[in-house]
Scaffold this motif. Structure first.
Motif, PDB file in Angstrom:
ATOM      1  N   MET A   1     -39.007   0.401  16.018  1.00 64.30           N
ATOM      2  CA  MET A   1     -39.162   1.388  14.940  1.00 64.30           C
ATOM      3  C   MET A   1     -38.802   0.739  13.602  1.00 64.30           C
ATOM      4  SD  MET A   1     -40.135   4.071  16.616  1.00 64.30           S
ATOM      5  CE  MET A   1     -39.772   5.629  15.811  1.00 64.30           C
ATOM      6  N   TYR A   2     -39.463   1.181  12.568  1.00 66.90           N
ATOM      7  CA  TYR A   2     -39.308   0.568  11.250  1.00 66.90           C
ATOM      8  C   TYR A   2     -38.762   1.606  10.273  1.00 66.90           C
ATOM      9  CZ  TYR A   2     -42.005  -3.058  13.508  1.00 66.90           C
ATOM     10  OH  TYR A   2     -42.421  -4.031  14.385  1.00 66.90           O
ATOM     11  N   LYS A   3     -37.489   1.432   9.958  1.00 68.24           N
ATOM     12  CA  LYS A   3     -36.760   2.423   9.164  1.00 68.24           C
ATOM     13  C   LYS A   3     -37.114   2.370   7.683  1.00 68.24           C
ATOM     14  CE  LYS A   3     -32.009   4.106   8.575  1.00 68.24           C
ATOM     15  NZ  LYS A   3     -30.585   3.836   8.920  1.00 68.24           N
ATOM     16  N   ILE A   4     -37.233   3.560   7.078  1.00 70.19           N
ATOM     17  CA  ILE A   4     -37.488   3.671   5.645  1.00 70.19           C
ATOM     18  C   ILE A   4     -36.163   3.608   4.902  1.00 70.19           C
ATOM     19  CG2 ILE A   4     -38.376   5.171   3.807  1.00 70.19           C
ATOM     20  CD1 ILE A   4     -40.294   6.350   5.896  1.00 70.19           C
ATOM     21  N   LEU A   5     -36.033   2.632   4.002  1.00 66.08           N
ATOM     22  CA  LEU A   5     -34.788   2.443   3.261  1.00 66.08           C
ATOM     23  C   LEU A   5     -34.841   3.043   1.857  1.00 66.08           C
ATOM     24  CD1 LEU A   5     -34.064  -1.279   4.209  1.00 66.08           C
ATOM     25  CD2 LEU A   5     -33.264   0.798   5.356  1.00 66.08           C
ATOM     26  N   ASN A   6     -36.041   3.140   1.322  1.00 66.38           N
ATOM     27  CA  ASN A   6     -36.184   3.667  -0.036  1.00 66.38           C
ATOM     28  C   ASN A   6     -37.550   4.321  -0.171  1.00 66.38           C
ATOM     29  OD1 ASN A   6     -35.690   4.168  -2.786  1.00 66.38           O
ATOM     30  ND2 ASN A   6     -36.563   2.202  -3.391  1.00 66.38           N
ATOM     31  N   LYS A   7     -37.609   5.395  -0.934  1.00 67.74           N
ATOM     32  CA  LYS A   7     -38.878   6.080  -1.173  1.00 67.74           C
ATOM     33  C   LYS A   7     -38.819   6.736  -2.540  1.00 67.74           C
ATOM     34  CE  LYS A   7     -41.581  10.130   0.128  1.00 67.74           C
ATOM     35  NZ  LYS A   7     -41.634  11.363   0.943  1.00 67.74           N
ATOM     36  N   LYS A   8     -39.905   6.611  -3.303  1.00 71.05           N
ATOM     37  CA  LYS A   8     -39.983   7.338  -4.567  1.00 71.05           C
ATOM     38  C   LYS A   8     -41.446   7.526  -4.968  1.00 71.05           C
ATOM     39  CE  LYS A   8     -39.074   3.164  -7.358  1.00 71.05           C
ATOM     40  NZ  LYS A   8     -38.205   2.579  -8.398  1.00 71.05           N
ATOM     41  N   GLU A   9     -41.690   8.583  -5.706  1.00 72.75           N
ATOM     42  CA  GLU A   9     -43.021   8.854  -6.229  1.00 72.75           C
ATOM     43  C   GLU A   9     -43.115   8.186  -7.593  1.00 72.75           C
ATOM     44  OE1 GLU A   9     -46.169  12.570  -6.579  1.00 72.75           O
ATOM     45  OE2 GLU A   9     -44.021  12.988  -6.461  1.00 72.75           O
TER      46      GLU A   9
ATOM     47  N   ASN B   1     -45.050  12.063   3.735  1.00 73.96           N
ATOM     48  CA  ASN B   1     -44.109  13.103   4.170  1.00 73.96           C
ATOM     49  C   ASN B   1     -42.843  12.530   4.801  1.00 73.96           C
ATOM     50  OD1 ASN B   1     -45.817  15.136   3.303  1.00 73.96           O
ATOM     51  ND2 ASN B   1     -46.733  15.493   5.314  1.00 73.96           N
ATOM     52  N   TYR B   2     -42.892  11.256   5.176  1.00 70.01           N
ATOM     53  CA  TYR B   2     -41.715  10.626   5.772  1.00 70.01           C
ATOM     54  C   TYR B   2     -40.689  10.313   4.675  1.00 70.01           C
ATOM     55  CZ  TYR B   2     -43.153  10.009  10.615  1.00 70.01           C
ATOM     56  OH  TYR B   2     -43.484  10.227  11.936  1.00 70.01           O
ATOM     57  N   ASN B   3     -39.406  10.421   5.036  1.00 70.43           N
ATOM     58  CA  ASN B   3     -38.334  10.251   4.062  1.00 70.43           C
ATOM     59  C   ASN B   3     -37.355   9.154   4.477  1.00 70.43           C
ATOM     60  OD1 ASN B   3     -39.035  12.417   2.180  1.00 70.43           O
ATOM     61  ND2 ASN B   3     -38.561  13.790   3.883  1.00 70.43           N
ATOM     62  N   VAL B   4     -36.468   8.797   3.564  1.00 70.24           N
ATOM     63  CA  VAL B   4     -35.448   7.779   3.816  1.00 70.24           C
ATOM     64  C   VAL B   4     -34.659   8.137   5.076  1.00 70.24           C
ATOM     65  CG1 VAL B   4     -33.330   6.714   2.951  1.00 70.24           C
ATOM     66  CG2 VAL B   4     -35.252   7.133   1.389  1.00 70.24           C
ATOM     67  N   GLY B   5     -34.482   7.162   5.946  1.00 65.79           N
ATOM     68  CA  GLY B   5     -33.763   7.391   7.191  1.00 65.79           C
ATOM     69  C   GLY B   5     -34.684   7.569   8.376  1.00 65.79           C
ATOM     70  N   GLN B   6     -35.901   8.022   8.130  1.00 65.12           N
ATOM     71  CA  GLN B   6     -36.873   8.147   9.206  1.00 65.12           C
ATOM     72  C   GLN B   6     -37.540   6.797   9.445  1.00 65.12           C
ATOM     73  OE1 GLN B   6     -38.932  11.772   7.396  1.00 65.12           O
ATOM     74  NE2 GLN B   6     -38.898  12.354   9.554  1.00 65.12           N
ATOM     75  N   SER B   7     -38.258   6.696  10.570  1.00 67.54           N
ATOM     76  CA  SER B   7     -38.876   5.409  10.925  1.00 67.54           C
ATOM     77  C   SER B   7     -40.341   5.572  11.302  1.00 67.54           C
ATOM     78  CB  SER B   7     -38.131   4.775  12.107  1.00 67.54           C
ATOM     79  OG  SER B   7     -36.785   4.507  11.781  1.00 67.54           O
ATOM     80  N   PHE B   8     -41.135   4.560  10.961  1.00 67.87           N
ATOM     81  CA  PHE B   8     -42.516   4.512  11.401  1.00 67.87           C
ATOM     82  C   PHE B   8     -42.549   3.925  12.803  1.00 67.87           C
ATOM     83  CE2 PHE B   8     -43.448   3.740   6.692  1.00 67.87           C
ATOM     84  CZ  PHE B   8     -43.711   5.079   6.453  1.00 67.87           C
ATOM     85  N   LYS B   9     -43.492   4.373  13.620  1.00 64.57           N
ATOM     86  CA  LYS B   9     -43.609   3.832  14.968  1.00 64.57           C
ATOM     87  C   LYS B   9     -44.032   2.360  14.919  1.00 64.57           C
ATOM     88  CE  LYS B   9     -45.899   4.305  19.412  1.00 64.57           C
ATOM     89  NZ  LYS B   9     -46.240   2.877  19.481  1.00 64.57           N
ATOM     90  N   ASP B  10     -45.063   2.084  14.125  1.00 63.41           N
ATOM     91  CA  ASP B  10     -45.567   0.717  14.025  1.00 63.41           C
ATOM     92  C   ASP B  10     -45.718   0.304  12.562  1.00 63.41           C
ATOM     93  OD1 ASP B  10     -45.893   0.183  16.790  1.00 63.41           O
ATOM     94  OD2 ASP B  10     -47.730   1.380  16.798  1.00 63.41           O
ATOM     95  N   PHE B  11     -45.399  -0.939  12.307  1.00 63.49           N
ATOM     96  CA  PHE B  11     -45.570  -1.521  10.971  1.00 63.49           C
ATOM     97  C   PHE B  11     -45.934  -2.969  11.231  1.00 63.49           C
ATOM     98  CE2 PHE B  11     -44.112  -3.165   6.825  1.00 63.49           C
ATOM     99  CZ  PHE B  11     -44.661  -2.207   5.978  1.00 63.49           C
ATOM    100  N   VAL B  12     -47.224  -3.275  11.143  1.00 65.58           N
ATOM    101  CA  VAL B  12     -47.748  -4.558  11.606  1.00 65.58           C
ATOM    102  C   VAL B  12     -48.203  -5.424  10.428  1.00 65.58           C
ATOM    103  CG1 VAL B  12     -49.472  -5.670  13.071  1.00 65.58           C
ATOM    104  CG2 VAL B  12     -48.506  -3.453  13.737  1.00 65.58           C
ATOM    105  N   GLY B  13     -47.853  -6.691  10.481  1.00 68.01           N
ATOM    106  CA  GLY B  13     -48.275  -7.586   9.412  1.00 68.01           C
ATOM    107  C   GLY B  13     -47.472  -8.884   9.456  1.00 68.01           C
ATOM    108  N   PRO B  14     -47.626  -9.739   8.448  1.00 71.16           N
ATOM    109  CA  PRO B  14     -48.629  -9.605   7.386  1.00 71.16           C
ATOM    110  C   PRO B  14     -50.021  -9.944   7.905  1.00 71.16           C
ATOM    111  CG  PRO B  14     -47.439 -11.655   7.129  1.00 71.16           C
ATOM    112  CD  PRO B  14     -46.779 -10.938   8.260  1.00 71.16           C
ATOM    113  N   LEU B  15     -51.033  -9.239   7.404  1.00 73.05           N
ATOM    114  CA  LEU B  15     -52.409  -9.429   7.825  1.00 73.05           C
ATOM    115  C   LEU B  15     -53.281  -9.830   6.637  1.00 73.05           C
ATOM    116  CD1 LEU B  15     -52.690  -6.262  10.099  1.00 73.05           C
ATOM    117  CD2 LEU B  15     -52.471  -8.628  10.870  1.00 73.05           C
TER     118      LEU B  15
END
Length: 292
Positions: free
Chosen positions: A1-9, A75-89
């Motif tokens: 899982m790939y955790k979100i550490l920072n998010k901003k608009e 919609n995902y926020n700091v603390g949540q995780s993405f299932k997959d984050f693949v790269g670099p491609l």
């Protein structure tokens, strides 16, 4: 899982998300992209890598919400995780293959339109870290739509700003400002790198071709699957068929068949167009995943 550490608009509907991804961060080069899959049922979305930090083990993506899939990522926020984050491609920036000393003697201009500005940032940053000074133009509909202005101001030799409504900087499009710099300010450039909408990159390429300036564009926006399975990002470059996700995303802007690329991209915006392309790809032996 790939955790979100920072998010901003950053600007309306354009988000920055910093993800914990140490392995990817250690391998990144400017110009590459990553694929995000938020959960088991979500689509794979190719997104440009706008920054990375090997020491922190983080990778930053900047994207515009254009449909259900990108909205799901937003919609995902700091603390949540993405299932997959693949790269670099994808291939790294064309500049990465050039001799550093030769780059220092080049007069280069980077042009970012809207969210595309985030994709020029890692290249300008890398060049700045290697003591290569470049000029930058960024554009948007108005002041509130300018992306990464302060960050680019710190690492560019000269930062020029264009807004469609004239609310900030030069009034007009990035193409107009480019012509202004060349014709009125007598700026001379050996190379231009432009990343933005298809129409913007086509217009920039037409202008630079008339001035004989080598130009690089990024066709990441036409990617669908991101790993060459669907064939959705096929594009004609210099009379040859290329795949943006495998052979690019960067190509010679003077050789890209923009009319073909724009037609193909627009088809994905309608259900009828999506169904047509899906049928076409299946007949050719591809498995296509469409959606935004």
């Amino acid at each position: 899982m790939y955790k979100i550490l920072n998010k901003k608009e950053l600007v309306p509907n354009v988000f920055l998300i910093e993800v914990q991804a140490p392995r990817i961060a250690k391998s990144c080069l400017p110009g590459q992209f990553a694929i995000v899959k938020v959960d088991e049922k979500a689509e794979r979305i190719p997104l440009a890598i706008s920054d990375y930090d090997a020491k922190k083990g983080t990778v930053t993506i900047v994207f515009q919400v254009l449909g259900a899939s990108t909205q799901k990522i937003a919609n995902y926020n700091v603390g949540q995780s993405f299932k997959d984050f693949v790269g670099p491609l994808g291939q790294s920036s064309i500049l990465m293959s050039e001799d550093l000393e030769k780059l220092k003697n080049k007069k280069m201009l980077f042009i970012g339109g809207g969210p595309g500005t985030a994709a020029i940032y890692p290249q300008v940053k890398w060049l700045n870290e290697n003591r290569v000074n470049v000029d930058v133009i960024i554009g948007g509909k108005s002041k509130q739509y300018l992306v990464l202005e302060e960050e680019l101001k710190e690492i560019s030799a000269n930062l020029y700003i264009a807004t469609d409504d004239g609310s900030y900087g030069y009034k007009g499009f990035t193409t107009d400002l480019l012509i202004e710099l060349i014709e009125k300010e007598r700026k001379k450039y050996d190379q231009v790198v432009a990343i933005g909408s298809m129409n913007m990159m086509r217009s920039i390429s037409e202008v630079t071709k008339s001035f004989g300036i080598k130009t690089t564009v990024s066709l990441k926006s036409i990617m669908v699957d991101g790993v060459g399975l669907c064939g959705g990002c096929r594009v004609t470059v210099g009379g040859e068929t290329k795949f943006a996700c495998l052979d690019g995303p960067e190509f010679d802007g003077h050789l890209v068949d923009f009319e073909e690329a724009i037609r193909r991209q627009s088809m994905y915006k309608t259900e009828e167009g999506k169904n047509f392309i899906e049928k076409q790809e299946k007949e050719e032996g591809h498995i296509c995943h469409v959606g935004l």
